[in-house]
Design an enzyme around this catalytic site. Structure first.
Site, mmCIF file in Angstrom:
data_model
loop_
_atom_site.group_PDB
_atom_site.id
_atom_site.type_symbol
_atom_site.label_atom_id
_atom_site.label_comp_id
_atom_site.label_asym_id
_atom_site.label_seq_id
_atom_site.Cartn_x
_atom_site.Cartn_y
_atom_site.Cartn_z
ATOM 1 N N LYS A 112 -28.473 53.880 86.685
ATOM 2 C CA LYS A 112 -28.441 54.277 85.255
ATOM 3 C C LYS A 112 -29.270 54.976 84.811
ATOM 4 O O LYS A 112 -30.418 55.060 85.199
ATOM 5 C CB LYS A 112 -28.495 52.981 84.502
ATOM 6 N N SER A 186 -23.976 49.049 78.091
ATOM 7 C CA SER A 186 -24.515 50.216 78.152
ATOM 8 C C SER A 186 -24.382 51.135 79.336
ATOM 9 O O SER A 186 -24.443 52.070 79.457
ATOM 10 C CB SER A 186 -25.803 50.392 77.309
ATOM 11 N N SER A 210 -25.489 44.381 78.816
ATOM 12 C CA SER A 210 -25.197 45.819 79.176
ATOM 13 C C SER A 210 -24.979 45.870 80.712
ATOM 14 O O SER A 210 -24.563 46.880 80.967
ATOM 15 C CB SER A 210 -26.167 46.703 78.576
#
Length: 523
Positions: A112, A186, A210
């Site tokens: 990420k 996210s 997330s």
């Protein structure tokens, strides 16, 4: 003369033996679809000489080329590592001369884009940090590289880890099971990349769900570990009281392999001191196919009833657990906790971000960012600052109360874990939701794991009637990862509910001949 003949004969015999051994291994090997390969499968293929890290990276890059900007244009990738193949070749050579460093030796990993990488930009998905190269790798990124993993790519995320799976720099990521549905945020880019088999392993972060929302929406496994089990230093913060990184993969086994290689006390992250004497460096020893036998599992009934298809998958999952010998009991959280949990979360999350993002930005070059002061000003104006009584009262009194309450429920009913639908509804339509909520969305229990700091493991559970994935969460007390991983693995082996997404199908030449594993006891 006799010695020369003897040496020649020995070389011939050795060659014949090696050829016979290769033929025998090949005869026993089973062709495995690329998306179904576990890290253990890959290592057996490495050992057998039918796969190299270089070839593995090439296969991953080919899938990225086919599906990320072409074909369905999933838009998970932010930046590719231009040295990935070079690093793979070096690790192949090292394997031959020194042996593997760990089970992750030569394994591609996607991160990420809030994990610091000194050799690739770390942007948080925002144009404000476009091109930003941090001074050093994040603690867990260094751990992964030291274990021999290859950082293949940085992947898209909700901007600064807030809202849906889109960002000003990476655009909108698409769900490979249904391009009209959200992959959730996210850590949406990680969820998409793992589901589409861009890499065997990915890293997400979780503040309110997330890791878990994208895991269930994309039909993969994911772990939000106990707060403090993994270091957060070098990760762009959202709210450090809740923040944690965690692994995302297509199997519980791969989650388990990765976890033990990233644990450890980090002087730069005081939260990791909580894990002293409690973390493990090898969680794979806990993977037992019969772990559900005799287990007591609570089902959080408060989070059913929003989607009949999701409820059906959960009830089928409970039936599978009972068939393996588990006892399933109903659990209901106190009404005050259900009503207050959202307010408690917001009282911590928004004030902390204003201070912690500013501290992170101080570590970057003077040109980053140019307008962050306006963002901080808006957040402070609407949500207060950290010394505010609304923040301190929740931090000092409400969060310990929530932890004690959940611990009490687990202890009173002698539960090994509480399960619940990771998201009580199927993934929403992007066109209708606009910016879908992070994590599991409306009706999800995911933020209870953040309020308590307790671990939460997501395992694929099945599909709705319109072929959208449903995940089930295994939630337990602090540092209960060994038990949760065992239960999740047992459930996974009993159900095998994961599927390859329809918009990222198998490509020609991807099957790998994998030798069978060595026999091991399941008890």
């Amino acid at each position: 003369m006799m010695q020369r003949h003897f040496r020649f004969l020995m070389k011939v015999m050795c060659l014949v033996f090696c050829l016979l051994w290769a033929l025998l291994a090949s005869a026993q090997a089973t062709p495995v679809d690329f998306d179904a390969l576990t890290i253990a499968d890959i290592n057996r293929a490495f050992e057998n000489g039918v796969l190299t890290s270089e070839k593995l990276v090439q296969l991953c890059l080919a899938r990225i080329q086919a599906y990320d900007r072409q074909g369905p244009s999933l838009h998970a990738i932010m930046a590719l590592n231009p040295k990935a193949l070079e690093q793979a070749r070096a690790l192949d050579a090292e394997r031959k001369t020194k042996g593997p460093r760990s089970p992750l030796h030569g394994i591609p990993v996607v991160l990420k884009d809030n994990y610091n990488t000194a050799d690739l930009p770390t942007t948080g998905g925002s144009v404000l940090l476009e091109g930003s190269l941090p001074p050093a790798d994040a603690f867990v990124v260094k751990k992964l590289r030291d274990a021999g993993a290859i950082v293949l790519a940085k992947v898209n995320m909700s901007e600064f880890a807030s809202a849906g799976a889109h960002s000003s720099l990476g655009g909108q990521s698409l769900n490979p099971h249904d391009l009209t549905r959200t992959p959730s945020g996210s850590s949406g880019g990680t969820g998409v990349a793992i589901a589409a088999a861009y890499a065997p392993l990915g890293m997400g972060t979780d503040t309110g769900g997330s890791i878990r929302g994208p895991s269930t929406s994309n039909g993969i496994a994911g772990l939000k570990p106990t707060h403090g089990l993994l270091s957060r230093s070098g990760i762009i913060p959202l709210a450090l009281t809740f923040d944690t990184g965690g692994p995302m993969a297509r199997s519980v086994t791969d989650i388990t392999i990765a976890l033990g290689l990233m644990t450890g006390i980090d002087p730069a992250d005081a939260a990791t001191r909580k894990s002293e004497g409690r973390f493990e460096t090898d969680y794979t020893k806990y993977l037992k196919a019969d772990a559900l036998t005799g287990a007591r599992i609570g089902i959080a009934r408060d989070f059913l009833g929003a989607d009949s298809d999701v409820d059906w998958v959960v009830e089928s999952s409970l039936a599978a657990m009972r068939q393996t010998g588990a006892t399933v009991v109903d659990v209901h959280y106190p009404k005050w906790l259900l009503d207050a949990r959202g307010g408690f979360y917001e009282a911590i999350r928004y004030p902390e971000f204003t201070v912690q993002i500013a501290a992170y930005l101080k570590t970057l070059g003077p040109q980053y960012p140019k307008t962050i002061e306006e963002m901080i000003s808006r957040a402070e104006r609407f949500n207060g600052t950290r010394p505010d009584y609304r923040y301190t009262s929740v931090r000092d009194y409400a969060l310990p109360l929530v932890r004690a309450t959940v611990d009490g429920i687990l202890a009173a009913q002698r539960l090994d874990a509480i399960v619940y639908p990771t998201s009580s509804r199927r993934p929403g339509l992007i066109a209708e939701t606009g910016a879908p909520p992070a994590g599991g969305g409306v009706g999800s229990a995911t933020n209870l794991a953040n309020l308590t700091g307790f671990p939460d493991l997501i395992v694929p559970a099945g599909f709705t009637g319109d072929n959208l994935p449903v995940g089930i969460s295994f939630f337990g007390p602090a540092f209960s990862e060994p038990r949760l991983l065992a239960l999740g693995y047992s459930f996974e082996q009993a159900t095998r509910a994961r599927r390859l997404p329809v918009h990222a199908p198998a490509r020609p030449g991807e099957k790998i001949d994998v030798p069978p594993p060595a026999r091991r006891s399941t008890r």
